[in-house]
Design an enzyme around this catalytic site. Structure first.
Site, PDB file in Angstrom:
ATOM      1  CD  GLU A 162      -2.367   2.753  -3.341  1.00 12.99           C
ATOM      2  OE1 GLU A 162      -3.347   3.489  -3.506  1.00 12.99           O
ATOM      3  OE2 GLU A 162      -1.782   2.651  -2.249  1.00 12.99           O
ATOM      4  CG  ASP A 210      -1.807   1.158   1.360  1.00 12.03           C
ATOM      5  OD1 ASP A 210      -2.627   1.324   0.444  1.00 12.03           O
ATOM      6  OD2 ASP A 210      -1.718   1.923   2.349  1.00 12.03           O
TER       7      ASP A 210
END
Ligand code: CA
Length: 479
Positions: free
Chosen positions: A262, A232
């Protein structure tokens, strides 16, 4: 080898019932049937409150096992249910990627006093005044876990910034002061330096932090028998940390331990530089492609479909791109809202599921629906997933040669017939496409149900393949 498909198995509005792990376990055989080969699961550790999606991370070692933050389970279930679900997916040859949040922590157990400088949110290298002392929620004792798995305790000096001063009950971006304290290098350049995102920003330059997070990475990968991770918020994290973190986990789990990051930035050059910085050790979501599809869905016939793959990650780094249409952040009401319109969604999924390049990721919200409402796309996704599994093999011959109708041929291989894919954003059209002389006389039909006529290929193996207005068409050889 079978074509891989990842599914992101959650959306933002799932009810806080602690049932996702169980639901996913029960869904394992169905997922295998439709051709899903890997599942990306949400953050599985204790967040600051039970209803949190997992991104407001509290204790990475609490996978729904300890009474902390007023709950044993997470939003998605207990650790036992999590492990049972993963076992079941593995029985069905489905890999499991855990969502890993290492940029920040939330829900500190107690406040600490330390020196900070408040910085300009739009220019994080600019101080808004002199250093002063604040009281931040940066102390973590994890009472409920009692040192099981790790006795590491987090304190203010393990963070580089915090978003709230409890003394003044005031929010801001407070950069923590002290020896060696600075925003990390190797992060996104937006706002001057985009190290800080929210809550307590973890100091990824701190040696104790690096050691502890590496230790956790190996622990969780083994504890849950993971096949990979989705990292993340990596644009807010030091690139060198990410690189060495993956090296550490892979030193335990092997080089084929999967990772996708990400890095939410639509600029290809930025993604390209990042990949170089981390030695191409990670896949990235193809954010530029998502934005191309979003734009195409907004502009309708005014969008030139010849540009749909232009400046995308999959065009530049076909081996490293995870292609997606939407996710939990782009859905309506989320932080990066840019929802690909419904009419375009089948076209977008046809593209990512049937083209040769990229590792496609299907969003739970598109397959199952959001907010408990049934998705209108389940049926077409079943057809496209089936087409990916049965026909999407071999070389690709592109026909990106018209503003409103584009497509390609997949030539097939020894075991699989090929296909013809077309997408159209204006009035119904068609394209003369050539499959080669060896296909002469074959009868092809359309399998999404949008075109009823069949095509008989001529002496050269060519035919006129049709596509309906604002739709897609997938043609295969008739049995
Ligand atoms: Ca950060």
């Amino acid at each position: 080898m079978e074509n891989g498909v990842m599914m992101q198995y959650f959306e933002w509005n799932l009810p806080n019932e602690g049932k996702l792990w169980k639901q996913l376990k029960d869904d394992a055989s169905h997922l295998q049937e439709i051709g899903v080969t890997a599942v990306w699961i949400p953050p599985a550790y204790k967040a600051d409150e039970q209803q949190d999606e997992g991104y407001a991370t509290y204790d990475l070692y609490d996978l729904g096992e300890f009474e902390q933050k007023g709950t044993v389970r997470t939003k998605y279930g207990t650790k036992d249910e999590l492990k049972e679900m993963i076992d079941e997916l593995h029985k069905h040859h489905i890999s499991v990627y855990l969502d890993v949040v290492l940029n920040h922590k939330a829900g500190g157990d107690f406040t600490e006093k330390f020196m900070v400088v408040e910085v300009n949110p739009e220019q994080r290298n600019e101080a808004l005044g002199e250093p002063f002392e604040i009281q931040g929620w940066t102390g973590y004792s994890f009472h409920g876990r009692k040192d099981k798995y790790s006795d590491f305790k987090w304190h203010w000096y393990h963070f580089s910034g915090t978003g709230f001063d409890d003394a003044q009950k005031r929010s801001g971006i407070f950069q923590i002061q002290g020896e060696g304290k600075a925003w990390s290098s190797g992060v996104d350049g937006e706002n001057g330096n985009y190290d800080f995102l929210l809550c307590n920003d973890i100091d990824l330059d701190h040696p104790e932090v690096i050691e502890e997070l590496n230790r956790w990475g190996k622990w969780v990968a083994n504890e849950l028998n993971l096949d990979g991770m989705r990292l993340d918020a990596i644009k807010h994290m030091k690139d060198k940390f990410v690189k060495q973190f993956l090296d550490a986990v892979r030193s335990d789990k092997g080089d084929d331990f999967y990772a996708v990051g990400e890095y939410w930035n639509g600029d290809l050059e930025t993604l390209d530089s990042y990949l170089e910085a981390v030695g191409n050790k990670i896949n990235l979501f193809d954010v530029p492609l998502h934005y191309n599809m979003f734009q195409a869905s907004q502009e309708g016939k005014d969008y030139d479909l010849q540009n749909i793959l232009k400046n995308t990650l999959v065009e530049k780094h076909c081996e490293l791109a995870v292609t997606l249409v939407d996710n939990h952040d782009t859905q309506l009401g989320s932080s990066l809202e840019s929802w690909v319109a419904d009419w375009f969604k089948p076209l977008a999924y046809g593209l990512i599921l049937l083209m040769k390049d990229g590792y496609p990721c299907v969003f739970y919200g598109d397959y199952y629906g959001v907010k408990g409402e049934k998705s209108p796309h389940t049926h077409i996704l079943d057809i496209l997933l089936n087409a990916r599994r049965k026909y999407a093999y071999g070389d690709q011959i592109d026909y990106f040669d018209h503003p409103s109708t584009v497509g390609f041929i997949r030539t097939g291989d020894e075991e699989h017939g090929g296909l013809v894919f077309l997408m159209c954003n204006d009035e119904a059209g068609g394209k003369s496409m050539s499959l080669g002389e060896e296909h002469k006389g074959e009868v092809w039909h359309e399998i999404t149900g949008s075109i009823q006529e069949e095509v008989t290929l001529d002496e050269e193996g060519s035919g006129e393949f049709l596509v309906d207005a604002r739709n897609l068409a997938v043609w295969v050889k008739k049995d």
